[in-house]
Motif scaffolding. Structure first.
Motif, PDB file in Angstrom:
ATOM      1  N   LEU A   1       0.722  -1.362   0.015  1.00 44.63           N
ATOM      2  CA  LEU A   1      -0.066  -0.005  -0.038  1.00 44.63           C
ATOM      3  C   LEU A   1       0.789   1.118   0.084  1.00 44.63           C
ATOM      4  N   PHE A   2       1.995   1.399   0.721  1.00 41.60           N
ATOM      5  CA  PHE A   2       2.507   2.444   0.939  1.00 41.60           C
ATOM      6  C   PHE A   2       3.954   2.279   0.287  1.00 41.60           C
ATOM      7  N   GLY A   3       4.423   1.369  -0.261  1.00 45.88           N
ATOM      8  CA  GLY A   3       5.720   1.279  -1.093  1.00 45.88           C
ATOM      9  C   GLY A   3       6.971   1.318  -0.142  1.00 45.88           C
ATOM     10  N   LEU A   4       6.902   0.546   0.836  1.00 47.76           N
ATOM     11  CA  LEU A   4       8.144   0.592   1.889  1.00 47.76           C
ATOM     12  C   LEU A   4       8.887  -0.529   1.721  1.00 47.76           C
ATOM     13  N   GLN A   5      10.066  -0.423   2.019  1.00 42.86           N
ATOM     14  CA  GLN A   5      10.841  -1.529   1.957  1.00 42.86           C
ATOM     15  C   GLN A   5      11.099  -1.911   3.357  1.00 42.86           C
ATOM     16  N   LEU A   6      10.597  -3.346   3.687  1.00 43.05           N
ATOM     17  CA  LEU A   6      10.899  -3.907   5.035  1.00 43.05           C
ATOM     18  C   LEU A   6      11.706  -5.222   5.010  1.00 43.05           C
ATOM     19  N   GLU A   7      12.210  -5.521   6.197  1.00 43.67           N
ATOM     20  CA  GLU A   7      13.154  -6.720   6.099  1.00 43.67           C
ATOM     21  C   GLU A   7      12.042  -7.903   6.425  1.00 43.67           C
ATOM     22  N   LEU A   8      11.279  -8.114   5.171  1.00 41.62           N
ATOM     23  CA  LEU A   8      10.348  -9.177   5.467  1.00 41.62           C
ATOM     24  C   LEU A   8      10.689 -10.479   6.108  1.00 41.62           C
ATOM     25  N   GLY A   9      12.193 -10.850   5.725  1.00 44.93           N
ATOM     26  CA  GLY A   9      12.475 -12.224   6.072  1.00 44.93           C
ATOM     27  C   GLY A   9      12.470 -12.120   7.709  1.00 44.93           C
ATOM     28  N   TRP A  10      13.164 -10.992   8.039  1.00 47.88           N
ATOM     29  CA  TRP A  10      13.117 -11.020   9.683  1.00 47.88           C
ATOM     30  C   TRP A  10      11.813 -10.790  10.350  1.00 47.88           C
ATOM     31  N   CYS A  11      11.218  -9.868   9.670  1.00 43.52           N
ATOM     32  CA  CYS A  11       9.750  -9.775  10.325  1.00 43.52           C
ATOM     33  C   CYS A  11       9.046 -11.000  10.336  1.00 43.52           C
ATOM     34  N   TYR A  12       8.792 -11.779   9.157  1.00 47.26           N
ATOM     35  CA  TYR A  12       8.127 -13.261   9.376  1.00 47.26           C
ATOM     36  C   TYR A  12       8.803 -14.092  10.309  1.00 47.26           C
TER      37      TYR A  12
ATOM     38  N   LEU B   1      16.135   0.030  12.314  1.00 43.72           N
ATOM     39  CA  LEU B   1      16.384   0.248  11.061  1.00 43.72           C
ATOM     40  C   LEU B   1      15.383   1.150  10.493  1.00 43.72           C
ATOM     41  N   PRO B   2      15.803   2.022   9.639  1.00 42.56           N
ATOM     42  CA  PRO B   2      15.070   3.057   9.235  1.00 42.56           C
ATOM     43  C   PRO B   2      13.915   2.340   8.084  1.00 42.56           C
ATOM     44  N   LEU B   3      12.894   3.434   7.794  1.00 40.70           N
ATOM     45  CA  LEU B   3      11.798   2.911   7.125  1.00 40.70           C
ATOM     46  C   LEU B   3      12.226   3.679   5.773  1.00 40.70           C
ATOM     47  N   GLN B   4      12.362   2.921   4.571  1.00 36.80           N
ATOM     48  CA  GLN B   4      12.823   3.371   3.378  1.00 36.80           C
ATOM     49  C   GLN B   4      11.539   3.068   2.510  1.00 36.80           C
ATOM     50  N   THR B   5      11.490   3.949   1.462  1.00 38.73           N
ATOM     51  CA  THR B   5      10.761   3.729   0.568  1.00 38.73           C
ATOM     52  C   THR B   5      11.285   2.903  -0.544  1.00 38.73           C
ATOM     53  N   LEU B   6      10.408   2.649  -1.732  1.00 39.11           N
ATOM     54  CA  LEU B   6      11.227   1.779  -2.800  1.00 39.11           C
ATOM     55  C   LEU B   6      12.274   2.586  -3.625  1.00 39.11           C
ATOM     56  N   GLU B   7      12.226   4.040  -3.584  1.00 43.74           N
ATOM     57  CA  GLU B   7      13.082   4.797  -4.221  1.00 43.74           C
ATOM     58  C   GLU B   7      14.339   5.012  -3.375  1.00 43.74           C
ATOM     59  N   GLY B   8      14.220   4.736  -2.099  1.00 46.89           N
ATOM     60  CA  GLY B   8      15.616   4.672  -1.296  1.00 46.89           C
ATOM     61  C   GLY B   8      15.326   5.921  -0.323  1.00 46.89           C
ATOM     62  N   ALA B   9      14.420   6.531  -0.271  1.00 42.70           N
ATOM     63  CA  ALA B   9      14.067   7.598   0.676  1.00 42.70           C
ATOM     64  C   ALA B   9      13.858   7.190   1.962  1.00 42.70           C
TER      65      ALA B   9
END
Length: 463
Positions: free
Chosen positions: A44-55, A147-155
């Motif tokens: 929904l928001f285009g964020l890059q998350l450490e999905l592996g570690w989150c799961y 860990l910072p929250l990053q968008t898909l563009e790296g912001a």
């Protein structure tokens, strides 16, 4: 008449009441929410998350729930340590997820208050302090390391440092305030629950004693005639058997045992001997029944009755309710315990009200406690026989609460005060004053809303 000692349930015993199944269900709800948030947020928001570690963090909770569900029975009750361990586990697991998703920049940091609130309402003070400390440490670590929250563009998405500091302070204050607030409210509820349970026990005991007195009084009444007949016949046999000493001795034994039966029934039925209907009695009789256990405890107890209308109206007959007898008995006991030498019990009545005032010549209630009298488990006061003079009344808790609750249940209103008797009858009295007032229609046995029907007594099986 001694009363059973009733102690409130301890914090640790209450903590053992929580079922494992309840904690498992709550954790499944948290797991579902975490999984949905981690899965949907990147889309929904285009964020890059450490999905592996989150799961992985979420799966640890899933495994813990599955193990707990399969290893332990559904009705298992957790001990306080087990409850604290489970809550700490949930708190740390949530902190790890927040570490992976922006720390205090993540608005879901407010969820850290959940485990702390649960501990404050369910666990002991020590466990609550430990969990609050863990929560504060977690919030502090997340403020500096995450860990910072990053968008898909790296912001990088982050709030200003001033707001991060404010978030940190706000969370710490919320942890402390929420815990203290929940703890205070829960303690009040537990105290009231324990006190009401004690009140019900006292009322049930008084009801049993009242019923027993009525049954014995009825038995004494019913057995009076046959015992009198046996005594009369055996007395005649004693006179007729003068020439036969052996038989005369047996007849005298019958007379003695008959008298003994009469005395036993008279003593056992003393409380109800003047109560024709078993459920009503003159006002003076009810007051005497309440005060009788404390009449011979080294203090002078005076009972006076008078009509307040000035027309010398007849003494009212009132309902002989266990609530009234036990409530007045507790108030008289309190007055006798802390009087110097004398207790006065004054009963007055009008066409509208019936009032009972209990006064003692002690030092009175401490002014700071007057507003709290009748609350359960107020700090205890010293007995009169201590070596040092007691500075104030203590021990005004459960006994007065039971008395107040029972009397209010019968329709009365209570007033606690200090000061000299307004009527001038006891000019030297400067102690405690307790006034109990009923609307006459509430307890009058002859007139009003609860009047008993007139007529002859009926058998208990017909009531």
């Amino acid at each position: 008449m001694t009363q059973p000692t009733i102690r409130p349930l301890g914090e640790r015993k209450r903590a053992n009441w929580i079922r494992l199944r309840t904690m498992i269900l709550l954790r499944w709800v948290a797991i579902a929410g975490q999984f949905i948030a981690v899965t949907i947020t990147p889309m929904l928001f285009g964020l890059q998350l450490e999905l592996g570690w989150c799961y992985f963090a979420i799966s640890v909770s899933v495994i813990g729930n599955l193990v707990a569900g399969f290893v332990f029975p559904e009705n298992k009750r957790l001990s306080e340590r087990q409850n604290m361990a489970m809550i700490i586990f949930d708190l740390l697991q949530l902190s790890i997820l927040l570490f992976l998703t922006g720390g205090l920049n993540n608005p879901f940091t407010l969820l850290l208050l959940g485990p702390v609130t649960i501990s404050a309402t369910a666990l002991s003070m020590r466990s609550t302090i430990v969990l609050c400390a863990v929560a504060i440490i977690s919030v502090t670590v997340l403020a500096f390391y995450h860990l910072p929250l990053q968008t898909l563009e790296g912001a990088i998405l982050q709030i200003p440092q001033l707001f991060v500091f404010g978030q940190w302070i706000a969370l710490i204050i919320a942890v402390i305030f929420t815990s203290a607030y929940s703890r205070r409210v829960t303690s009040e509820i537990h105290l009231m629950s324990d006190a009401l349970a004690a009140t019900q026990m006292a009322l049930a005991r008084e009801q049993k004693l009242t019923d027993l007195g009525g049954v014995v009084a009825a038995a004494a009444h019913e057995l009076g005639t046959p015992l009198a007949t046996i005594k009369l016949a055996s007395a005649e046999l004693v006179n007729e058997l003068r020439d036969q000493p052996d038989l005369q001795e047996d007849a005298e034994l019958i007379v003695q045992q008959t008298n003994r039966c009469r005395d036993i029934l008279r003593d056992m039925g003393r409380a109800g001997k003047d109560d024709l209907h078993m459920r009503q009695a003159p006002l003076a009789t009810v007051i005497e029944s309440a005060a009788e256990p404390h009449m011979d405890r080294g203090k002078h107890v005076f009972i006076s009755l008078e009509s307040s209308d000035g027309n010398d109206s007849a003494q009212p007959a009132i309902l002989r309710m266990p609530e009234i007898i036990h409530g007045l008995r507790n108030l008289v006991q309190n007055a006798v315990d802390f009087a110097e030498s004398t207790v006065w019990i004054e009963a007055r009545w009008t066409d509208a009200n019936i009032t009972v005032r209990i006064l003692d010549d002690g030092k009175g209630f401490p002014p700071q406690f007057l507003g709290r009298l009748g609350d359960p488990f107020v700090a205890r006061r010293r007995p009169r026989k201590t070596a040092t003079p007691r500075p104030e009344y203590e021990g005004m808790g459960l006994g007065l609460f039971i008395a107040k609750t029972l009397l209010e249940r019968s329709g009365a209103s209570l007033r606690f005060a200090n000061g000299s008797d307004e009527g001038g009858k006891h000019s030297k009295h400067v102690g405690a004053v307790i006034e109990v007032r009923w609307p006459r229609r509430e307890i009058d046995a002859r007139e009003g809303d609860n009047a008993l029907p007139a007529g002859q007594n009926v058998r208990f099986s017909e009531i």
